[in-house]
Scaffold this active site. Structure first.
Site, PDB file in Angstrom:
ATOM      1  N   TYR A  51       0.819  -1.219   0.000  1.00 63.54           N
ATOM      2  CA  TYR A  51       0.000   0.000   0.000  1.00 63.54           C
ATOM      3  C   TYR A  51       0.856   1.274   0.000  1.00 63.54           C
ATOM      4  CZ  TYR A  51      -4.644  -2.158   0.602  1.00 63.54           C
ATOM      5  OH  TYR A  51      -5.832  -2.835   0.417  1.00 63.54           O
ATOM      6  N   ARG A  87     -14.226  -4.222  -9.796  1.00 65.97           N
ATOM      7  CA  ARG A  87     -14.543  -3.009  -9.022  1.00 65.97           C
ATOM      8  C   ARG A  87     -16.061  -2.845  -8.865  1.00 65.97           C
ATOM      9  NH1 ARG A  87     -10.310  -0.485  -6.298  1.00 65.97           N
ATOM     10  NH2 ARG A  87     -11.990   0.993  -5.955  1.00 65.97           N
ATOM     11  N   THR A  93     -15.755   2.164  -2.026  1.00 66.91           N
ATOM     12  CA  THR A  93     -14.802   1.994  -0.912  1.00 66.91           C
ATOM     13  C   THR A  93     -15.517   2.063   0.435  1.00 66.91           C
ATOM     14  OG1 THR A  93     -13.123   3.064  -2.277  1.00 66.91           O
ATOM     15  CG2 THR A  93     -12.665   2.907   0.087  1.00 66.91           C
ATOM     16  N   HIS A 117     -10.008  -5.984  -1.561  1.00 67.70           N
ATOM     17  CA  HIS A 117      -9.184  -5.070  -2.372  1.00 67.70           C
ATOM     18  C   HIS A 117      -9.282  -5.514  -3.816  1.00 67.70           C
ATOM     19  CE1 HIS A 117      -5.722  -2.870  -3.973  1.00 67.70           C
ATOM     20  NE2 HIS A 117      -5.480  -3.987  -4.642  1.00 67.70           N
TER      21      HIS A 117
HETATM   22  P1  DAT Z   1     -10.225   1.011  -2.754  1.00 63.32           P
HETATM   23  O1  DAT Z   1      -9.880  -0.111  -1.804  1.00 63.32           O
HETATM   24  O2  DAT Z   1     -11.710   1.088  -3.016  1.00 63.32           O
HETATM   25  O3  DAT Z   1      -9.420   0.997  -4.032  1.00 63.32           O
HETATM   26  P2  DAT Z   1      -8.544   3.247  -1.889  1.00 63.32           P
HETATM   27  O4  DAT Z   1      -7.520   2.743  -2.846  1.00 63.32           O
HETATM   28  O5  DAT Z   1      -8.933   4.692  -1.983  1.00 63.32           O
HETATM   29  O6  DAT Z   1      -9.901   2.387  -1.982  1.00 63.32           O
HETATM   30  O7  DAT Z   1      -8.051   3.008  -0.392  1.00 63.32           O
HETATM   31  C1  DAT Z   1      -7.401   1.797  -0.062  1.00 63.32           C
HETATM   32  C2  DAT Z   1      -7.950   1.317   1.253  1.00 63.32           C
HETATM   33  O8  DAT Z   1      -7.635   2.253   2.282  1.00 63.32           O
HETATM   34  C3  DAT Z   1      -9.478   1.182   1.321  1.00 63.32           C
HETATM   35  O9  DAT Z   1      -9.955  -0.017   0.762  1.00 63.32           O
HETATM   36  C4  DAT Z   1      -9.715   1.265   2.802  1.00 63.32           C
HETATM   37  C5  DAT Z   1      -8.668   2.256   3.263  1.00 63.32           C
HETATM   38  N1  DAT Z   1      -9.250   3.604   3.333  1.00 63.32           N
HETATM   39  C6  DAT Z   1      -9.532   4.432   2.295  1.00 63.32           C
HETATM   40  N2  DAT Z   1     -10.083   5.572   2.711  1.00 63.32           N
HETATM   41  C7  DAT Z   1     -10.154   5.480   4.073  1.00 63.32           C
HETATM   42  C8  DAT Z   1     -10.629   6.330   5.122  1.00 63.32           C
HETATM   43  N3  DAT Z   1     -11.148   7.522   4.867  1.00 63.32           N
HETATM   44  N4  DAT Z   1     -10.544   5.875   6.394  1.00 63.32           N
HETATM   45  C9  DAT Z   1     -10.015   4.679   6.685  1.00 63.32           C
HETATM   46  N5  DAT Z   1      -9.536   3.818   5.747  1.00 63.32           N
HETATM   47  C10 DAT Z   1      -9.612   4.209   4.473  1.00 63.32           C
HETATM   48 MG    MG Z   2      -7.416   1.325  -4.358  1.00 66.46          MG
END
Ligand code: DAT
Ligand code: MG
Length: 140
Positions: A51, A87, A93, A117
């Protein structure tokens, strides 16, 4: 649309609640084929590396500690337009914003503990598949 492969992870909140089969059924019902799959327990360092794109976000520590807290199931899904289709099946998310019938609507506990994920683009799919799987584990 072309046949694609994407990287999926069933996260600790879902493996803990024994939801792997129910989530896999959602993928299969959507026409996604599980072509590789294994259960692993990420170290904190491995979760941080996976990540790394989110390293500056305020939730980075919460996210990586959660991902390293218990085993996950990592898998490669294959199908027509698999990256976008996965997706769609995952849902938004934040489960509060996810459409009915999606994995996150049905199973996610919160925006952080959101069950799955999925890669977001062809480049990240290729990188993320290579992060977890060797060529020997990927049947053509
Ligand atoms: P996705 O998993 O839908 O691709 P992302 O890449 O924006 O979403 O974020 C990766 C992960 O991080 C997500 O699955 C959960 C965590 N996350 C994202 N936004 C968050 C938030 N506001 N508070 C806590 N965890 C969060
Ligand atoms: Mg993501």
């Amino acid at each position: 649309m072309a046949i694609e492969r994407t990287l999926s992870i069933i996260k600790p909140d879902a493996t803990r609640r024994n939801l792997t089969g129910k989530i896999n059924a959602k993928f299969e019902d959507a026409g996604l084929r599980i072509v590789a799959q294994k259960r692993i327990h990420l170290s904190l360092a491995q979760a941080q590396k996976f990540y790394a794109v989110h390293a500056e976000r305020p939730f980075f520590a919460e996210l990586t500690e959660f991902m390293a807290s218990e085993p996950v199931v990592v898998q490669v899904l294959e199908g027509e337009g698999a990256i976008a289709k996965n997706r769609e099946v995952m849902g938004a998310t934040n489960p509060a914003n996810a459409d009915a019938g999606t994995i996150r609507k049905e199973f996610a506990l919160s925006v952080g503990e959101n069950s799955v994920h999925g890669s977001d683009a062809p480049e990240t799919a290729a990188e993320e598949i290579a992060f977890f799987f060797s060529g020997l584990e990927l049947v053509g």
